[in-house]
Design a protein around this motif. Structure first.
Motif, short mmCIF file in Angstrom:
data_model
loop_
_atom_site.label_atom_id
_atom_site.label_comp_id
_atom_site.label_asym_id
_atom_site.label_seq_id
_atom_site.Cartn_x
_atom_site.Cartn_y
_atom_site.Cartn_z
N LEU A 231 0.83 -1.20 0.00
CA LEU A 231 0.00 0.00 0.00
C LEU A 231 0.87 1.25 0.00
CD1 LEU A 231 -2.69 1.47 0.17
CD2 LEU A 231 -2.63 1.15 2.66
N GLU A 232 1.94 1.25 0.78
CA GLU A 232 2.84 2.40 0.83
C GLU A 232 3.49 2.64 -0.53
OE1 GLU A 232 5.53 1.44 3.94
OE2 GLU A 232 4.02 1.61 5.54
N PHE A 233 3.97 1.57 -1.17
CA PHE A 233 4.59 1.70 -2.49
C PHE A 233 3.57 2.16 -3.52
CE2 PHE A 233 7.76 -1.85 -1.22
CZ PHE A 233 8.61 -0.92 -0.66
N PHE A 234 2.36 1.64 -3.43
CA PHE A 234 1.30 2.00 -4.37
C PHE A 234 0.93 3.48 -4.25
CE2 PHE A 234 -3.39 1.40 -5.62
CZ PHE A 234 -3.10 1.56 -6.97
N GLN A 235 0.83 3.95 -3.00
CA GLN A 235 0.53 5.36 -2.77
C GLN A 235 1.67 6.25 -3.30
OE1 GLN A 235 -0.09 5.12 1.48
NE2 GLN A 235 -2.32 5.09 1.26
N THR A 238 1.49 6.64 -7.10
CA THR A 238 0.49 7.59 -7.60
C THR A 238 0.88 9.04 -7.31
OG1 THR A 238 -0.82 7.46 -5.54
CG2 THR A 238 -1.36 5.91 -7.30
N GLN A 239 1.73 9.24 -6.30
CA GLN A 239 2.13 10.59 -5.93
C GLN A 239 3.28 11.12 -6.79
OE1 GLN A 239 3.02 10.09 -1.79
NE2 GLN A 239 0.86 9.86 -1.19
N ASP A 240 4.23 10.24 -7.11
CA ASP A 240 5.41 10.66 -7.89
C ASP A 240 5.86 9.48 -8.73
OD1 ASP A 240 7.82 11.60 -8.88
OD2 ASP A 240 8.32 12.69 -7.04
N TYR A 241 5.22 9.33 -9.89
CA TYR A 241 5.43 8.16 -10.74
C TYR A 241 6.89 8.02 -11.17
CZ TYR A 241 3.04 4.59 -13.60
OH TYR A 241 2.55 3.43 -14.12
N ASP A 242 7.51 9.12 -11.60
CA ASP A 242 8.89 9.04 -12.08
C ASP A 242 9.87 8.68 -10.97
OD1 ASP A 242 9.11 9.78 -15.01
OD2 ASP A 242 7.82 11.38 -14.29
N ARG A 243 9.65 9.23 -9.79
CA ARG A 243 10.53 8.91 -8.68
C ARG A 243 10.36 7.44 -8.28
NH1 ARG A 243 10.52 11.67 -2.65
NH2 ARG A 243 12.39 10.62 -1.87
N TRP A 244 9.11 6.98 -8.32
CA TRP A 244 8.84 5.57 -8.01
C TRP A 244 9.58 4.66 -8.99
CZ3 TRP A 244 6.48 1.84 -11.07
CH2 TRP A 244 6.16 0.63 -10.41
N SER A 249 14.10 1.05 -10.20
CA SER A 249 15.24 0.72 -11.07
C SER A 249 16.51 0.52 -10.25
CB SER A 249 15.44 1.81 -12.12
OG SER A 249 15.97 3.00 -11.55
N ARG A 250 16.63 1.25 -9.17
CA ARG A 250 17.79 1.08 -8.29
C ARG A 250 17.73 -0.28 -7.60
NH1 ARG A 250 18.20 6.26 -4.49
NH2 ARG A 250 20.02 5.10 -3.76
#
Length: 264
Positions: A231-235, A238-244, A249-250
């Motif tokens: 849930l934390e990763f999913f939220q 949705t808040q910052d797709y590129d940063r996610w 990728s790291r």
């Protein structure tokens, strides 16, 4: 929705999450639990351990005629199918090199089997104004699966099916749920694989996943995320797709280096 006095069908019920779902359902006074699996012996073993009336049926969900025979048998013998756990699934490792054979296999079981089973059961639920259909997808459906392109894509498809069905049938009395666990302590986890080793660190038991699923059914909550971190990763997604994407990728890079080190 309550399980008591309902006809419950669990596909892929012979082991893993399906096994736990069938056993959990049997503890809530259903009319009957149907344990469907392509391996008859596994299905029979689970049905024998159910705490209520249970029937084991051999069924390959990738074969539409098998699904038709299964649902026809249940409705003819028990009168209805009230709750469906469309749970059967498969995985395959690899990225762009994944074979067309593996793509077709995962597409059939992780996507089209849900569609066919929904086609055979949900209209009847809608006609009587009650029922529940639960799709087992994966955290890969809301996030991604670093080690498998085909699994990620098809589990996104599983989620999309459940969403579409919810939009179209929830106002007709049919509950739709999508179960999206991350690592689960089942045969799916290959502990020789660094990615699965990573998932194992936060793995839940199949029984814990089943508990979350039944809680969601009782509360009529669509998205079932047994792992809090999903849930934390999913939220965050949705808040910052590129940063996610950058952060994932790291993680992928670190796991790839670990895999390379283990192979050397």
């Amino acid at each position: 929705m309550q399980i008591s006095n309902q006809v419950v069908l669990v596909t892929g019920g012979g082991k893993g999450i399906g096994e736990a779902l069938a056993i959990k359902a049997s503890q809530q006074s259903p009319r009957v639990v149907i344990v469907a699996d392509r391996d008859q012996s596994f299905a029979e073993s689970v049905a024998a351990r159910c705490e209520s009336v249970a029937e084991a049926i051999c069924c390959d969900v990738c074969v539409p005629t098998d699904l038709a025979k299964l649902t026809n048998h249940i409705t003819e013998r028990y009168g209805s199918i009230d709750i469906v756990f469309s749970n059967a699934g498969a995985t395959a490792k690899g990225g762009l090199e994944t074979s067309l054979e593996d793509w077709n296999k995962l597409w059939q079981i992780n996507v089209l089997s849900h569609v066919e089973l929904a086609r055979l059961t949900i209209p009847h639920m809608a006609q009587k104004g009650s029922g529940a259909f639960i799709v087992t997808a994966s955290a890969a459906g809301v996030l991604t699966e670093i080690g498998s392109l085909a699994y990620s894509v098809t589990k996104h498809g599983s989620l999309a099916i459940a969403e579409w069905l919810s939009v179209h049938y929830r106002r007709q009395g049919v509950q739709l749920h999508c179960l999206c666990p991350a690592g689960v302590a089942t045969d799916f986890l290959d502990l020789d694989d660094p990615i699965h080793q990573f998932l194992h660190m936060s793995a839940l038991t199949a029984e814990q996943v089943a508990e979350a699923a039944f809680e969601a059914i009782e509360l009529n909550r669509f998205l079932v995320l047994p792992h809090k971190e999903v849930l934390e990763f999913f939220q965050f997604k949705t808040q910052d797709y590129d940063r996610w994407l950058h952060n994932f990728s790291r993680v992928q890079e670190r796991l790839a280096k670990l895999a390379s080190k283990n192979q050397s």
